[in-house]
Each structure stands twice: as structure tokens, then as C-alpha cells.
Design a protein around this motif. Structure first.
Motif, PDB file in Angstrom:
ATOM      1  N   LEU A  52       0.721  -1.366   0.133  1.00 33.03           N
ATOM      2  CA  LEU A  52       0.164   0.017  -0.092  1.00 33.03           C
ATOM      3  C   LEU A  52       0.732   1.174  -0.027  1.00 33.03           C
ATOM      4  CD1 LEU A  52      -2.901  -1.003   2.442  1.00 33.03           C
ATOM      5  CD2 LEU A  52      -3.116   0.014  -0.009  1.00 33.03           C
ATOM      6  N   PHE A  53       1.794   1.187   0.594  1.00 30.30           N
ATOM      7  CA  PHE A  53       2.837   2.367   0.768  1.00 30.30           C
ATOM      8  C   PHE A  53       3.362   2.500  -0.474  1.00 30.30           C
ATOM      9  CE2 PHE A  53       2.455   0.821   5.171  1.00 30.30           C
ATOM     10  CZ  PHE A  53       2.201   1.965   5.647  1.00 30.30           C
ATOM     11  N   GLU A  54       3.512   1.568  -1.393  1.00 33.03           N
ATOM     12  CA  GLU A  54       4.072   1.971  -2.628  1.00 33.03           C
ATOM     13  C   GLU A  54       3.112   2.497  -3.548  1.00 33.03           C
ATOM     14  OE1 GLU A  54       7.133   1.189  -3.999  1.00 33.03           O
ATOM     15  OE2 GLU A  54       7.639   0.519  -1.975  1.00 33.03           O
ATOM     16  N   TYR A  55       1.891   2.256  -3.526  1.00 37.38           N
ATOM     17  CA  TYR A  55       0.604   2.957  -4.064  1.00 37.38           C
ATOM     18  C   TYR A  55       0.595   4.282  -3.700  1.00 37.38           C
ATOM     19  CZ  TYR A  55      -0.714  -1.983  -5.169  1.00 37.38           C
ATOM     20  OH  TYR A  55      -0.771  -3.224  -5.640  1.00 37.38           O
ATOM     21  N   VAL A  56       0.817   4.729  -2.443  1.00 38.66           N
ATOM     22  CA  VAL A  56       0.767   6.082  -2.014  1.00 38.66           C
ATOM     23  C   VAL A  56       1.802   6.816  -2.450  1.00 38.66           C
ATOM     24  CG1 VAL A  56       1.041   7.370   0.179  1.00 38.66           C
ATOM     25  CG2 VAL A  56      -0.544   5.299   0.074  1.00 38.66           C
ATOM     26  N   LYS A  57       3.078   6.261  -2.640  1.00 37.70           N
ATOM     27  CA  LYS A  57       3.996   6.939  -3.518  1.00 37.70           C
ATOM     28  C   LYS A  57       3.568   7.127  -4.879  1.00 37.70           C
ATOM     29  CE  LYS A  57       7.679   5.284  -0.636  1.00 37.70           C
ATOM     30  NZ  LYS A  57       9.071   4.392  -0.407  1.00 37.70           N
TER      31      LYS A  57
ATOM     32  N   ALA B  42       0.216  14.556   1.425  1.00 36.64           N
ATOM     33  CA  ALA B  42      -1.212  14.874   1.717  1.00 36.64           C
ATOM     34  C   ALA B  42      -1.963  14.220   2.717  1.00 36.64           C
ATOM     35  CB  ALA B  42      -1.990  14.669   0.345  1.00 36.64           C
ATOM     36  N   ILE B  43      -1.538  12.937   2.967  1.00 36.31           N
ATOM     37  CA  ILE B  43      -2.016  12.087   4.011  1.00 36.31           C
ATOM     38  C   ILE B  43      -1.311  12.543   5.384  1.00 36.31           C
ATOM     39  CG2 ILE B  43      -2.085   9.702   4.850  1.00 36.31           C
ATOM     40  CD1 ILE B  43      -2.294   8.792   2.153  1.00 36.31           C
ATOM     41  N   SER B  44      -0.156  12.882   5.384  1.00 34.48           N
ATOM     42  CA  SER B  44       0.516  13.240   6.751  1.00 34.48           C
ATOM     43  C   SER B  44       0.014  14.730   7.261  1.00 34.48           C
ATOM     44  CB  SER B  44       1.901  13.446   6.510  1.00 34.48           C
ATOM     45  OG  SER B  44       2.240  14.532   5.285  1.00 34.48           O
ATOM     46  N   LYS B  45      -0.664  15.473   6.120  1.00 28.66           N
ATOM     47  CA  LYS B  45      -1.542  16.622   6.650  1.00 28.66           C
ATOM     48  C   LYS B  45      -2.663  16.633   7.079  1.00 28.66           C
ATOM     49  CE  LYS B  45       1.742  19.754   3.973  1.00 28.66           C
ATOM     50  NZ  LYS B  45       1.904  20.554   2.957  1.00 28.66           N
ATOM     51  N   MET B  46      -3.460  15.402   6.598  1.00 24.73           N
ATOM     52  CA  MET B  46      -4.726  15.302   6.970  1.00 24.73           C
ATOM     53  C   MET B  46      -5.219  15.022   8.209  1.00 24.73           C
ATOM     54  SD  MET B  46      -5.705  12.765   3.912  1.00 24.73           S
ATOM     55  CE  MET B  46      -7.519  12.645   3.938  1.00 24.73           C
ATOM     56  N   LYS B  47      -6.010  15.738   8.840  1.00 28.72           N
ATOM     57  CA  LYS B  47      -6.634  15.688  10.367  1.00 28.72           C
ATOM     58  C   LYS B  47      -7.405  14.423  10.518  1.00 28.72           C
ATOM     59  CE  LYS B  47      -5.545  20.731  11.361  1.00 28.72           C
ATOM     60  NZ  LYS B  47      -4.930  20.517   9.874  1.00 28.72           N
ATOM     61  N   ILE B  48      -7.331  13.276  10.731  1.00 27.47           N
ATOM     62  CA  ILE B  48      -7.767  12.140  10.615  1.00 27.47           C
ATOM     63  C   ILE B  48      -8.370  11.513  11.995  1.00 27.47           C
ATOM     64  CG2 ILE B  48      -7.899   9.656   9.931  1.00 27.47           C
ATOM     65  CD1 ILE B  48      -5.902  10.498   7.692  1.00 27.47           C
ATOM     66  N   ILE B  49      -9.732  11.190  12.042  1.00 27.12           N
ATOM     67  CA  ILE B  49     -10.239  10.341  12.957  1.00 27.12           C
ATOM     68  C   ILE B  49     -10.458   9.035  12.526  1.00 27.12           C
ATOM     69  CG2 ILE B  49     -12.095   9.801  14.553  1.00 27.12           C
ATOM     70  CD1 ILE B  49     -12.597  13.107  14.208  1.00 27.12           C
ATOM     71  N   HIS B  50      -9.886   7.924  13.187  1.00 28.45           N
ATOM     72  CA  HIS B  50      -9.769   6.609  12.621  1.00 28.45           C
ATOM     73  C   HIS B  50     -10.296   5.606  13.534  1.00 28.45           C
ATOM     74  CE1 HIS B  50      -6.606   3.304  10.587  1.00 28.45           C
ATOM     75  NE2 HIS B  50      -8.114   3.375  10.025  1.00 28.45           N
TER      76      HIS B  50
ATOM     77  N   PHE C 251     -10.715  -3.156  -2.337  1.00 26.84           N
ATOM     78  CA  PHE C 251     -11.023  -2.036  -1.229  1.00 26.84           C
ATOM     79  C   PHE C 251      -9.626  -1.377  -1.192  1.00 26.84           C
ATOM     80  CE2 PHE C 251     -10.518  -1.095   3.392  1.00 26.84           C
ATOM     81  CZ  PHE C 251     -11.827  -0.268   3.416  1.00 26.84           C
ATOM     82  N   HIS C 252      -8.366  -1.963  -1.344  1.00 27.90           N
ATOM     83  CA  HIS C 252      -7.288  -1.154  -1.263  1.00 27.90           C
ATOM     84  C   HIS C 252      -7.474   0.032  -2.118  1.00 27.90           C
ATOM     85  CE1 HIS C 252      -4.241  -4.309   0.360  1.00 27.90           C
ATOM     86  NE2 HIS C 252      -5.370  -4.131   1.141  1.00 27.90           N
ATOM     87  N   PHE C 253      -7.922  -0.055  -3.315  1.00 25.35           N
ATOM     88  CA  PHE C 253      -7.938   0.959  -4.142  1.00 25.35           C
ATOM     89  C   PHE C 253      -8.973   2.260  -3.688  1.00 25.35           C
ATOM     90  CE2 PHE C 253      -9.978   3.380  -7.846  1.00 25.35           C
ATOM     91  CZ  PHE C 253      -8.962   3.709  -8.392  1.00 25.35           C
ATOM     92  N   LEU C 254     -10.115   1.732  -3.283  1.00 24.59           N
ATOM     93  CA  LEU C 254     -11.138   2.649  -2.653  1.00 24.59           C
ATOM     94  C   LEU C 254     -10.522   3.610  -1.759  1.00 24.59           C
ATOM     95  CD1 LEU C 254     -14.284   0.368  -2.594  1.00 24.59           C
ATOM     96  CD2 LEU C 254     -13.790   1.907  -4.274  1.00 24.59           C
ATOM     97  N   ALA C 255      -9.673   2.821  -0.585  1.00 24.12           N
ATOM     98  CA  ALA C 255      -9.018   3.656   0.336  1.00 24.12           C
ATOM     99  C   ALA C 255      -8.047   4.625  -0.190  1.00 24.12           C
ATOM    100  CB  ALA C 255      -8.585   2.797   1.169  1.00 24.12           C
ATOM    101  N   LEU C 256      -7.248   4.203  -0.909  1.00 24.06           N
ATOM    102  CA  LEU C 256      -6.532   5.384  -1.842  1.00 24.06           C
ATOM    103  C   LEU C 256      -7.204   6.260  -2.385  1.00 24.06           C
ATOM    104  CD1 LEU C 256      -4.225   2.652  -3.502  1.00 24.06           C
ATOM    105  CD2 LEU C 256      -3.420   4.287  -1.481  1.00 24.06           C
ATOM    106  N   LEU C 257      -8.358   6.095  -3.043  1.00 24.61           N
ATOM    107  CA  LEU C 257      -9.203   7.051  -3.808  1.00 24.61           C
ATOM    108  C   LEU C 257      -9.836   7.822  -2.635  1.00 24.61           C
ATOM    109  CD1 LEU C 257     -10.607   7.911  -6.409  1.00 24.61           C
ATOM    110  CD2 LEU C 257     -12.610   6.186  -5.860  1.00 24.61           C
ATOM    111  N   ALA C 258     -10.259   7.440  -1.448  1.00 24.11           N
ATOM    112  CA  ALA C 258     -10.743   8.273  -0.605  1.00 24.11           C
ATOM    113  C   ALA C 258      -9.581   9.320   0.081  1.00 24.11           C
ATOM    114  CB  ALA C 258     -11.054   7.349   0.676  1.00 24.11           C
TER     115      ALA C 258
ATOM    116  N   VAL D 216      -2.737   3.086   6.493  1.00 24.97           N
ATOM    117  CA  VAL D 216      -1.462   3.727   6.045  1.00 24.97           C
ATOM    118  C   VAL D 216      -1.217   5.140   6.528  1.00 24.97           C
ATOM    119  CG1 VAL D 216      -1.531   2.497   3.456  1.00 24.97           C
ATOM    120  CG2 VAL D 216      -2.749   4.712   4.089  1.00 24.97           C
ATOM    121  N   VAL D 217      -2.406   5.388   7.469  1.00 25.98           N
ATOM    122  CA  VAL D 217      -2.318   6.598   8.092  1.00 25.98           C
ATOM    123  C   VAL D 217      -1.508   6.681   9.347  1.00 25.98           C
ATOM    124  CG1 VAL D 217      -3.597   8.207   9.734  1.00 25.98           C
ATOM    125  CG2 VAL D 217      -4.814   7.190   7.887  1.00 25.98           C
TER     126      VAL D 217
END
Length: 594
Positions: free
Chosen positions: A101-106, A113-121, A198-205, A232-233
Motif C-alpha cells: 500500500l505504501f508503494e501505491y501511496v508513493k 497529503a495524507i500526513s497533513k490530513m486531520k484524521i479520526i480513525h 478495497f485497497h483502491f477505494l481507500a486510496l481513492l478516499a 496507512v495513516v
């Protein structure tokens, strides 16, 4: 009480579609999306593609007999290609698949972008979707721009991505979808293949929420936690664990401790976490995992109903007060950690909820969970009613909660029924007040419409459902068992199958046998059914009819049977509990709301 972000320009998307269809000539699509932020960032999302069309045969007058696949259907077909057909047990290394997944993020340039997001998990077995829905509604009512990612969807894939409480529009979905899909298609290879569904949908989100510049992203874990695509958060603002129970044991483990360990995989160093009261075995593991990561973990009690100032939660069921209490804790902590709430105000929230919190809790809405839908087709034709009570419960604990809700709902003669407005908003609700009168005085009959996945144990689900209903004086006149309607290797409206006389009903027959055995052992159930007025029945429509149950070859046939019963029993109000599977709930909604 809290400080809202400064006014800023929000993302604006312009989509231009140019289509020119000729016989055997491809259709040309052009999409252009602009995002302007604080007058200093100009982002262009550009999608330039050819759409293949289905060759169209011509009649004698030159008219076409078929039409090309729409751009949205083309995207759903591409998305469907990512659904894997492998079994879910032991055939793939979860850790290896997660690390990719981290390869896809790259590849998608989403690291920053993900590192700056204010996320509730949020992870958990039961209630995580409801908790996320409450959380989103509260923060939206506090004035923040929200992004909510949940699963599964019931009718349309776009339900999984909500901006400010509304599912993403088709134009934006297509633009972001192809932006991600085409880049991954270009950069993946045999060693790093395309991501799974599902991996793609999470990346798309993550792409959607970053591009839409939401203030807060609420991410619901799909399965487990440790190896879930949402994990990945690395630096969420706060984490939540909802009620834990036995589910997906073939993946997460056979004990509550093992399951809790997987859910606790979303914990991050020093990031605060909240949970609800858990069984001792699960709570011990959560506390141990939290200690290892120096995570401050707190247990939140159910929300005190008095804090709502006379209002009701937007999501029905007593169990929702547990989820609402967790949502309040997550929102309060998010507000504090992001600088929008002072410590003194945080302490006050424990005793008095702000109006924005109350409104958020009272107006939260979610399809398929404790949802009541009146069949409009039947209502137009007869004076009596066919009412569907839908809840996607699929674990023993949630089945019991579903039964309690259903028992209370059907006895509340002056209740407020919620059903969808006939408009384009998937999550808008219309309030329909039922007054005492002719309909309120009708006799009522309870019917169960049930299906569950074969990996689940009906010997655990059905007894809990039957016993809890019986304890509340509710007995089903008939249980209907149906196969799934959706094709699980495709998404979209064209994923609905037609009736198939050769369909395998062996699982539904198994469910029927379990139910009949339970009824034979339930003397109270037999006496109630024996004394109740017999329904005018038509057993020819069912594949297997027994005294207390029937198996139907398809869901549409079962719905037709129910509608026919309403036509033939004018003095009876039919109350149908639809449960056992969110897929079943979604399929019923598709048919009833057409």
C-alpha cells in the motif's frame, strides 16, 4: 467555544464532457477540474480519454438498437476488475499485501497529503459505521468541512465517499477515479500489481479528501485494523475502537483477545484512543497494546439521554447511545488537539453538550441500520401497509440489538418513520408521522426476510434473533430465506442478476432447516402461530415451503410474494424485518425504491 478555520476558497470542479457517437466510432470524453485554495494554489485535475463503445446495430430506419456504455458504467467496470476471486483464508500474506500500500501511496504522490490530513480513525466489530456517522454529523454541525469514508455501500459505490454529509457527485467521482486508476495502471507491474478492490477505494478516499481540502477526515476501517488499507495513516488525531465481538474469525482470530489485537493495530505512538466498555479479555489486550505504544486510552460510557435535551438520536436503537458516547469523545478530542476547543470547555462537554453536538447527534442518518421504509407501491394500491424494517446485523451481538430495536419499533404505534425522499439525495430523509387511526388499528403480522454469508454460523445468529424477539413478545408468522441478488464480482446497477432457475439454494435450505428446528423447539412460538389468523398463502411461488418458513429462488420473487399477501389480506399490516446481511439490505432498498 471553538475556533472555526478562516474563510477560504473551497475546491471547485468544472467538468466538461463532449460526446459524439457514430456507428463503430469511439466516444470522446474530456474532463477538466480546477481547485483554488487561498488564492495561491492552482491545481488542475485533467482527464483525457477515449471511451470504447458497444457496436450499435441499425434497424431499417437507421435507428440504433443499443446504446454505448456510460462513462460511469465504464468506471465501475474498471473498478470491478480489481475484485479478487481468491478465497479469504490463508492464501495471501496479509503483511506483505499491506506493505505494498505504501508503494501505491508513493505512485499517487499522496504521502505529504495524507500526513497533513486531520484524521479520526475508527475500528471495531459492531457500531463503527454508526460511530463514524455520528462523528461526521457533529463536526459538520460545528462548521467544519467533513470527509467520511465508510463501507460497504448499499446501492451506489459513491455512498462510501461523503463530503459534508453528501455522497460525492458522479462528475467528481469520475475525475478522481480515473486520476488514480490511470496512474496506478501506468506505474504498476508484475512485482507490484494493481491494488485490490478495497485497497483502491481507500486510496481513492485519501485522494478525494485531500483534493477537496476537508477539515477533518473520518476513516472507518474495512476489516480488522492492523492490515487494513486505511491504516496507512501514520499520525491520526485520535483513534476509536467500537464494541468488539466474534466476526471474520477466519481472518482475525478465534478469540476475543486475538480479534482485539488486530483492531488495536490502528493505535499509533502517543495518539489518544477511546473505546467503549469491552469484555475483560478484549479490554486487557487493548490496554496492553496501548501501553506498548504509550497511547492514552479511555473508556467512554454510553451517552446520557438527558444530554440531548428531549431530542432523540438520529440513529435508532438503544445500542446507539454507546456509539454516540464514543463519537462525542472523539469529536471533543479532535477539537482540542486541532486547537478549536479549550480544556475548560472539554470538561464542560462531559456534563452539558453544545447545541451543535446535540443537533449533530439528532440529525445523523445512515441507510441500512435500524431503517424503516414503507413500500410505496403497495401503499398506492391498498389501504393496508407493507413496511420494511432494515438492519444489516450479521453477528450474534448485533442480531440481538437488531431484535430489540425491531420489537420496540413495531410496538410504538405513534412512532416517527423515516424513509427516503424521492429525490437525488441518497441520504436525505423524510419524516412521516403515523397517527392513531385506521392504519394504526390494523392487525399486524411480522415476517422475517433473511440471508447471511456462508462463512457465518446461523446456529449463532438465528437463535439470538428469535429468543430476543420472543422475550419482547414478538413472533414471526413466516421466515423467508433468499439468495443474494448482487453479483459480487461487479459493482453498479448492472451487478443485479436476473432470476435463474438453476441457482444454488443449498445454503438457503440450510438456513430454513435451522429455523424450522428452532420453531419446533419453541413451544411459545408454536402456540402463537397456531392461534394467529392464517394468511392467504400461495406456496407455488416458493422453492421450498414449510410450516413456518419458505425459500424463494430470488429476492424479487420474495418481494412479489409479500406484495401479493398485502393485496389478499386487507386487514393486516405486514412488518418485515430484513437482516443478516448488509448486501441483502442494499438489494431490498434497490428493489423497493426503484
Amino acid at each position: 467555544m471553538w475556533v472555526l478555520p478562516e474563510a477560504e476558497a473551497r475546491p471547485i470542479i468544472f467538468t466538461l464532457s463532449i460526446s459524439q457517437s457514430f456507428l463503430l466510432i469511439p466516444t470522446f470524453h474530456f474532463s477538466l477540474c480546477f481547485t483554488v485554495h487561498k488564492k495561491k494554489t492552482f491545481f488542475v485535475l485533467f482527464d483525457f480519454r477515449f471511451q470504447s463503445t458497444i457496436p450499435m446495430a441499425q434497424g431499417d430506419n437507421g435507428s440504433s438498437k443499443s446504446s454505448p456504455v456510460t462513462p460511469y458504467e465504464e468506471a465501475l467496470d474498471a473498478l470491478s476488475s480489481l475484485i479478487t476471486r481468491r478465497t479469504r483464508v490463508g492464501d495471501v500474506n496479509m503483511g506483505d499485501r499491506f506493505n505494498v500500500l505504501f508503494e501505491y501511496v508513493k505512485m499517487l504522490d499522496l504521502e505529504e497529503a495524507i500526513s497533513k490530513m486531520k484524521i479520526i480513525h475508527v475500528a471495531g466489530t459492531k457500531g463503527k459505521g454508526s460511530t463514524c456517522t455520528f462523528t461526521e454529523s457533529i463536526l459538520r454541525n460545528c462548521g467544519f468541512r467533513t470527509g467520511l469514508f465508510t463501507s460497504p455501500h448499499l446501492i451506489d459505490i459513491r455512498e462510501r465517499f461523503r463530503i459534508d454529509g453528501v455522497e460525492i457527485c458522479e462528475e467528481k467521482f469520475l475525475a478522481y477515479f480515473w486520476w488514480c486508476y490511470d496512474r496506478l495502471k501506468e506505474k504498476t507491474n508484475d512485482n507490484v500489481p494493481m491494488p485490490t478492490f478495497f485497497h483502491f477505494l481507500a486510496l481513492l478516499a485519501f485522494k478525494i479528501f485531500s483534493a477537496e481540502q476537508v477539515d477533518v477526515s473520518i476513516m472507518e476501517v474495512g476489516l480488522g485494523g492492523k492490515y487494513d488499507a486505511t491504516n496507512v495513516v501514520q499520525t491520526p488525531i485520535v483513534c476509536g475502537i467500537t464494541s468488539l465481538g466474534y466476526d471474520h474469525m477466519e481472518i482475525l482470530g478465534n478469540t476475543l483477545g486475538e480479534i482485539a489485537g488486530e483492531k488495536a493495530g490502528i493505535f499509533k505512538h502517543h495518539i489518544p484512543a477511546f473505546t467503549v466498555p469491552q469484555p475483560d479479555e478484549a479490554m486487557h489486550v487493548l490496554e496492553e497494546k496501548a501501553s506498548q505504544l504509550n497511547v492514552p486510552i479511555q473508556v467512554t460510557p454510553p451517552l446520557d439521554v438527558k444530554l440531548l435535551n428531549g431530542l432523540r438520536l438520529g440513529l435508532q436503537g438503544e445500542h446507539q447511545y454507546l456509539n454516540a458516547g464514543l463519537a462525542v469523545a472523539l469529536c471533543s478530542t479532535w477539537l482540542k488537539k486541532t486547537g478549536h476547543l479549550e480544556d475548560t470547555c472539554l470538561e464542560q462537554i462531559q456534563h452539558t453538550l453544545p447545541q451543535q453536538f446535540i443537533k449533530g447527534l439528532a440529525t445523523a442518518s445512515m441507510q441500512g441500520r435500524a431503517q424503516i421504509v414503507i413500500d410505496q407501491q403497495t401503499n398506492k394500491e391498498t389501504s393496508n401497509e407493507l413496511v420494511f424494517y432494515l438492519d444489516g446485523a450479521h453477528s450474534p451481538e448485533s442480531m440481538e440489538a437488531c431484535a430489540r430495536w425491531f420489537s420496540i419499533a413495531i410496538k410504538d404505534q405513534d412512532q416517527t418513520l423515516f424513509h427516503q425522499k424521492p429525490d437525488n439525495s441518497k441520504f436525505s430523509n423524510e419524516v412521516v408521522k403515523m397517527h392513531h387511526g385506521e392504519k394504526a388499528q390494523q392487525k399486524s403480522t411480522q415476517i422475517l426476510l433473511f440471508n447471511c454469508m456462508s462463512v457465518r454460523d446461523p446456529q449463532l445468529l438465528l437463535p439470538r434473533l428469535m429468543k430476543t424477539c420472543a422475550d419482547n413478545g414478538v413472533y414471526f408468522k413466516k421466515a423467508l430465506f433468499v439468495p443474494g441478488l448482487s453479483v459480487y464480482h461487479k459493482v453498479g446497477s448492472h451487478a443485479l442478476t436476473q432470476n435463474d432457475i438453476n441457482i444454488d439454494l443449498s445454503w438457503q435450505l440450510t438456513l430454513q432447516r435451522v429455523w424450522e428446528n428452532l420453531m419446533q423447539g419453541n413451544k411459545a412460538g408454536r402456540s402463537i402461530n397456531a392461534s394467529s389468523e392464517e394468511l392467504k398463502d400461495d406456496i407455488e411461488m416458493s422453492a421450498s415451503n414449510s410450516e413456518h418458513s419458505a425459500v424463494f429462488s430470488s429476492l424479487p420473487v420474495a418481494i412479489k410474494w409479500l406484495r401479493d399477501r398485502v393485496q389478499q389480506n386487507h386487514s393486516t399490516r405486514f412488518e418485515v424485518l430484513v437482516t443478516g446481511s448488509l448486501h441483502l439490505v442494499g438489494d431490498v432498498l434497490k428493489l423497493v425504491k426503484r
